[in-house]
Design an enzyme around this catalytic site. Structure first.
Site, PDB file in Angstrom:
ATOM      1  N   TRP A   8      -6.070  12.186 -24.241  1.00 32.55           N
ATOM      2  CA  TRP A   8      -6.207  13.265 -23.258  1.00 32.55           C
ATOM      3  C   TRP A   8      -6.639  14.567 -23.914  1.00 32.55           C
ATOM      4  CZ3 TRP A   8      -6.887  10.843 -19.107  1.00 32.55           C
ATOM      5  CH2 TRP A   8      -6.125   9.720 -18.774  1.00 32.55           C
TER       6      TRP A   8
ATOM      7  N   ASP B 141      -1.376  20.863 -21.299  1.00 34.73           N
ATOM      8  CA  ASP B 141      -1.419  19.735 -20.379  1.00 34.73           C
ATOM      9  C   ASP B 141      -0.033  19.083 -20.408  1.00 34.73           C
ATOM     10  OD1 ASP B 141      -1.712  17.321 -19.076  1.00 34.73           O
ATOM     11  OD2 ASP B 141      -3.451  16.648 -20.249  1.00 34.73           O
TER      12      ASP B 141
ATOM     13  N   LYS C  81       2.835  11.349 -12.648  1.00 33.37           N
ATOM     14  CA  LYS C  81       3.745  10.799 -13.659  1.00 33.37           C
ATOM     15  C   LYS C  81       5.180  11.256 -13.413  1.00 33.37           C
ATOM     16  CE  LYS C  81      -0.157   9.849 -16.138  1.00 33.37           C
ATOM     17  NZ  LYS C  81      -1.375  10.475 -16.585  1.00 33.37           N
TER      18      LYS C  81
END
Ligand SMILES: *Cc1c(COP(=O)(O)O)cnc(C)c1O
Length: 361
Positions: free
Chosen positions: A103, A172, A196
């Site tokens: 990511w 993030d 999530k």
């Protein structure tokens, strides 16, 4: 709770059962309106109250200072990979990134479209088994921000503490937001896809310091400018109504069990059980370096891919679902987000013991 399995999926992921039950009722008939939540106008007073409550709960639970805006956006966490540099960088401007996994790498690629990128640290050559310690990298004084991914969902690593730097940080937090306490004021911008740790897919939470809203170049498309959404309370266009609503229910549930300090304790207990099992013998091998271990995604290997496949299949047969590791690293991964029940972790640990006995190597 008949028919419920233990869902170790990395995302979309398990949600509290009471949230699902409430949502299922409200989808059909919301607050006695004779219409379902997903049929109600986003401009109705009922839905505006849903948005306001979700924001208020997020502010309370995260301790978000008044000089920050909370935005409910679409496009997934991945759209933030370009929205952040599009709004905060520009020609001749530089940002510093820590490359701790897939990511982070994707975010680096997008940032390069908008400005200069300094990759101050990378664990890529070690297959992302760790995150950097304080002092292992330096941030250029002329950098606009330090970007990091707090929890690396795929590799199972997590910053045990956030860096202490002069620069503002951009983070993030898609896979560990609201899992532990931290000081929001050290960040310029925080974002997280909901699917999530917060709710269903479809909404991305952005927490942004107000003074950053004026940095976007004039050429920034309206919908991609944070200021557009900040000025209109995330109602410039139709927001992802259902997703925001479920996030609100999840936040209410979290507050009900004692908020972030309580879930932090529970998360540490759950992860400790699993890592203790992994460390007990060489049968299961943790992917992450111990000091960088994630409390949310526990990654491990068995002796061979064939044994791993057998492990995943037999686990699934007894209701332990979603333990296959990400295709980029293989092995196994147990995602144990906030809503994942402790009993499921205990059941996995005892299955690991039984499997080890039944399949000696
Ligand atoms: C899942 C994930 C993403 C991608 O989220 P999308 O909403 O699918 O774009 C980004 N960052 C992290 C840390 C993630 O876990």
């Amino acid at each position: 709770m008949v028919d419920r399995i233990y869902n170790f999926s990395p995302g979309p992921a398990v949600l509290p059962y009471e949230v699902l039950e409430q949502a299922s009722r409200d989808v059909v008939n919301f607050q006695g309106l004779g219409m379902g939540l997903i049929e109600v106008s986003h401009r109705s007073k009922q839905f505006i109250a849903v948005m306001d409550e979700a924001e208020a709960l997020l502010r309370e639970l995260m301790g978000i200072p008044d000089n920050y805006k909370v935005l409910f956006l679409q496009g997934g966490a991945s759209s933030q990979f370009f929205m952040v540099p599009m709004n905060l960088l520009g020609p001749g401007k530089k940002a510093t990134y820590l490359n701790t996994g897939t990511w982070a790498k994707k975010a680096i690629k997008e940032a390069k479209l908008f400005g200069e990128v300094e990759v101050a640290y990378s664990s890529e050559e070690q297959n992302f088994i760790r995150v950097p310690k304080q002092g292992e990298y330096t941030v250029s004084p002329d950098s606009e921000y330090l970007y990091l991914v707090s929890n690396n969902t795929i590799y199972g690593t997590q910053f045990p503490e956030f860096p202490v730097v002069e620069k503002m940080m951009v983070c993030d937090m898609s896979s560990d937001i609201l899992s532990r306490p931290f000081d929001v004021s050290r960040f310029g911008l925080i974002f997280a896809g909901a699917q999530k740790n917060l709710g269903p897919a479809g909404v991305t939470i952005v927490v942004i310091r107000e003074d950053l809203l004026d940095r976007a170049p004039a050429t920034t498309p309206t919908m991609l400018n944070y200021k557009t959404h900040a000025d209109k309370g995330s109602m410039f266009n139709t927001p992802p109504c259902f997703a925001v609503y479920v996030v609100g229910l999840v936040l209410k549930w979290l507050k009900g069990i004692g908020g972030v300090p309580a879930i932090d304790r529970i998360n540490r207990e759950k992860a400790a059980l699993l890592y203790a099992k992994i460390d007990e013998s060489d049968y299961y091998r943790g992917h992450a370096e111990p000091a960088s271990r994630s409390l949310m995604n526990v990654t491990f290997n068995l002796a061979t891919p064939a044994l791993e496949a057998k492990f995943v299949a037999e686990a699934e047969a007894i209701g332990l679902n979603g333990l296959k590791g990400h295709r980029s690293i293989g092995g196994c991964r147990a995602s144990i987000y906030n809503a994942f029940p402790s009993e499921g972790v205990a059941k996995l640990v005892s299955f690991m013991s039984e499997f080890e006995k039944a399949n000696p190597v």
